[in-house]
Design a protein around this motif. Sequence first.
Motif, mmCIF file in Angstrom:
data_model
loop_
_atom_site.group_PDB
_atom_site.id
_atom_site.type_symbol
_atom_site.label_atom_id
_atom_site.label_comp_id
_atom_site.label_asym_id
_atom_site.label_seq_id
_atom_site.Cartn_x
_atom_site.Cartn_y
_atom_site.Cartn_z
ATOM 1 N N MET A 149 0.840 -1.195 0.000
ATOM 2 C CA MET A 149 0.000 0.000 0.000
ATOM 3 C C MET A 149 0.872 1.241 0.000
ATOM 4 S SD MET A 149 -2.742 1.269 2.875
ATOM 5 C CE MET A 149 -1.470 1.898 3.960
ATOM 6 N N ASP A 150 0.592 2.189 -0.887
ATOM 7 C CA ASP A 150 1.319 3.454 -0.915
ATOM 8 C C ASP A 150 0.769 4.388 0.162
ATOM 9 O OD1 ASP A 150 2.866 2.675 -3.058
ATOM 10 O OD2 ASP A 150 1.418 3.405 -4.541
ATOM 11 N N LEU A 151 1.670 5.096 0.822
ATOM 12 C CA LEU A 151 1.265 6.050 1.845
ATOM 13 C C LEU A 151 0.674 7.287 1.183
ATOM 14 C CD1 LEU A 151 1.341 6.484 4.939
ATOM 15 C CD2 LEU A 151 3.447 7.777 4.581
ATOM 16 N N GLU A 152 -0.486 7.741 1.681
ATOM 17 C CA GLU A 152 -1.179 8.889 1.110
ATOM 18 C C GLU A 152 -1.445 9.921 2.206
ATOM 19 O OE1 GLU A 152 -4.673 7.572 -0.901
ATOM 20 O OE2 GLU A 152 -3.643 5.925 -1.914
ATOM 21 N N LEU A 153 -1.811 11.127 1.769
ATOM 22 C CA LEU A 153 -2.081 12.192 2.734
ATOM 23 C C LEU A 153 -3.192 11.815 3.703
ATOM 24 C CD1 LEU A 153 -1.845 15.392 0.515
ATOM 25 C CD2 LEU A 153 -0.290 14.722 2.348
ATOM 26 N N ARG A 154 -4.203 11.085 3.215
ATOM 27 C CA ARG A 154 -5.313 10.713 4.095
ATOM 28 C C ARG A 154 -4.825 9.814 5.231
ATOM 29 N NH1 ARG A 154 -8.011 5.686 2.683
ATOM 30 N NH2 ARG A 154 -6.881 4.613 1.025
ATOM 31 N N HIS A 155 -3.774 9.021 4.964
ATOM 32 C CA HIS A 155 -3.220 8.170 6.013
ATOM 33 C C HIS A 155 -2.557 9.027 7.093
ATOM 34 C CE1 HIS A 155 -2.958 5.074 2.558
ATOM 35 N NE2 HIS A 155 -4.092 4.942 3.204
ATOM 36 N N LEU A 156 -1.849 10.073 6.673
ATOM 37 C CA LEU A 156 -1.242 10.976 7.651
ATOM 38 C C LEU A 156 -2.323 11.680 8.470
ATOM 39 C CD1 LEU A 156 1.645 12.607 5.561
ATOM 40 C CD2 LEU A 156 1.765 10.659 7.124
ATOM 41 N N LYS A 157 -3.420 12.050 7.827
ATOM 42 C CA LYS A 157 -4.521 12.689 8.553
ATOM 43 C C LYS A 157 -5.124 11.729 9.571
ATOM 44 C CE LYS A 157 -5.790 15.855 4.802
ATOM 45 N NZ LYS A 157 -6.834 16.220 3.804
ATOM 46 N N ALA A 208 4.273 14.451 9.719
ATOM 47 C CA ALA A 208 2.900 14.738 9.278
ATOM 48 C C ALA A 208 2.492 16.159 9.620
ATOM 49 C CB ALA A 208 1.933 13.740 9.915
ATOM 50 N N ARG A 209 2.940 16.647 10.768
ATOM 51 C CA ARG A 209 2.562 17.998 11.197
ATOM 52 C C ARG A 209 3.261 19.077 10.389
ATOM 53 N NH1 ARG A 209 2.629 15.464 16.946
ATOM 54 N NH2 ARG A 209 0.380 15.197 17.312
ATOM 55 N N VAL A 210 4.256 18.679 9.630
ATOM 56 C CA VAL A 210 4.892 19.605 8.683
ATOM 57 C C VAL A 210 4.263 19.463 7.302
ATOM 58 C CG1 VAL A 210 7.050 20.172 7.505
ATOM 59 C CG2 VAL A 210 7.084 19.618 9.944
ATOM 60 N N VAL A 211 4.065 18.213 6.876
ATOM 61 C CA VAL A 211 3.601 17.946 5.511
ATOM 62 C C VAL A 211 2.164 18.413 5.300
ATOM 63 C CG1 VAL A 211 3.026 16.117 3.878
ATOM 64 C CG2 VAL A 211 5.188 16.035 5.121
ATOM 65 N N LEU A 212 1.262 18.113 6.231
ATOM 66 C CA LEU A 212 -0.156 18.414 6.014
ATOM 67 C C LEU A 212 -0.435 19.908 5.859
ATOM 68 C CD1 LEU A 212 -1.777 15.779 8.402
ATOM 69 C CD2 LEU A 212 -1.730 15.755 5.898
ATOM 70 N N PRO A 213 0.078 20.787 6.741
ATOM 71 C CA PRO A 213 -0.142 22.219 6.512
ATOM 72 C C PRO A 213 0.512 22.716 5.222
ATOM 73 C CG PRO A 213 0.527 21.822 8.785
ATOM 74 C CD PRO A 213 0.749 20.549 8.040
ATOM 75 N N ALA A 214 1.675 22.135 4.865
ATOM 76 C CA ALA A 214 2.352 22.570 3.646
ATOM 77 C C ALA A 214 1.521 22.250 2.411
ATOM 78 C CB ALA A 214 3.731 21.906 3.546
ATOM 79 N N VAL A 215 0.944 21.059 2.385
ATOM 80 C CA VAL A 215 0.114 20.667 1.241
ATOM 81 C C VAL A 215 -1.141 21.525 1.185
ATOM 82 C CG1 VAL A 215 -1.267 18.805 0.247
ATOM 83 C CG2 VAL A 215 1.006 18.322 1.151
ATOM 84 N N GLU A 245 -13.074 9.148 -5.449
ATOM 85 C CA GLU A 245 -13.666 10.339 -4.835
ATOM 86 C C GLU A 245 -12.591 11.354 -4.467
ATOM 87 O OE1 GLU A 245 -14.164 7.246 -3.697
ATOM 88 O OE2 GLU A 245 -16.318 6.821 -3.664
ATOM 89 N N ARG A 246 -11.447 10.836 -4.015
ATOM 90 C CA ARG A 246 -10.372 11.739 -3.601
ATOM 91 C C ARG A 246 -9.811 12.524 -4.787
ATOM 92 N NH1 ARG A 246 -8.844 7.177 -0.689
ATOM 93 N NH2 ARG A 246 -7.005 6.826 -1.998
#
Length: 328
Positions: free
Chosen positions: A1-9, A70-77, A131-132
């Motif tokens: 499974m590839d890691l996706e932003l939703r997984h970090l969320k 994740a706390r760096v990547v999510l706000p950056a995206v 959907e994403r």
Amino acid sequence: MDLELRHLKTIRAIADAGSLTKAATALGLAQPALSAQLKRIERALGGELFERGRHGVRATALGEFVLARARVVLPAVSGLREEALRFGREWAGGTGFRLGATHGPLLGGLVDRLAAAQPGARVTTHTSWSEREIASRTADGRLDFALVGTCGASPPPESESLVWREVARDPVFVMLSTDHPLAASAEIDLARLAGEAWTDVPGDGCFADCFTAACARAGFTPSSVYETDVASCVHLVQVGRAVGLCRATFPPTPGLVTRPLSGTPLYWRHLLGWHPQSPARDTAPTVFAQTRAAHADAAARSKSYTAWLAAPSRGLTRGASDGTPQLP
């Protein structure tokens, strides 16, 4: 499974909530579905992210490492998407509609209604099983509206970036060959289909997990599920190779019937989304009204759905403006 932003969320939500139960509630998921998703994420990252205890969960060393990133990547995206929207938004003077949708019964009806109501407007479409993907394209300004669905009470994608309005909620029906022994039933208990193979269209939401959970509550595990396109689903049902899952608005089709499942163990929400800072917000009330009307048209064409809605014990509410059926 590839890691996706939703997984970090998901990882961040579990850490913030401090327990899987609270995180599942915040994410609008069943706890078993969230636990299964976390196990898949942990396998992809090579180890446990949280230690489970009587008082909740605590991040492991690996979990703290991932959370820090994740706390760096999510706000950056999120910031990137906001900037891309302002910089690269395509809009032809507000005279067109760029619609994105997953494969379903409403897009064609919406296109027809918009074209009839505004003959001078340019209407374009983009479809995907994801959907994403549709939500992401709407968030970054490549689409004006996203027409997608979610299983049960699960939240829509890009819920932090887009405004979402619920068009309608439909029960999930089952498709059977006209020769199937249960084809004449008014409603079917899910447990009576325990020995069947199943077919359904693919997606990237939690529907597969919700279906598996519904089957478990009915006392069985599906022997096989064929995920394929709509035409292939229909063919597999028509020849008796499988029974299918469909929305109640599935159009009448030769060789098969659609029937409700007793107790409505699964339902589907139709949602319309748009970015609150895009020019699309000015036409959103029109598009939303036309989408609800398209749903009402689709529901009226389904005899099995019409009969289901007419049951006096159904306890449905209806939209104030156009009578679109809504489950409580």
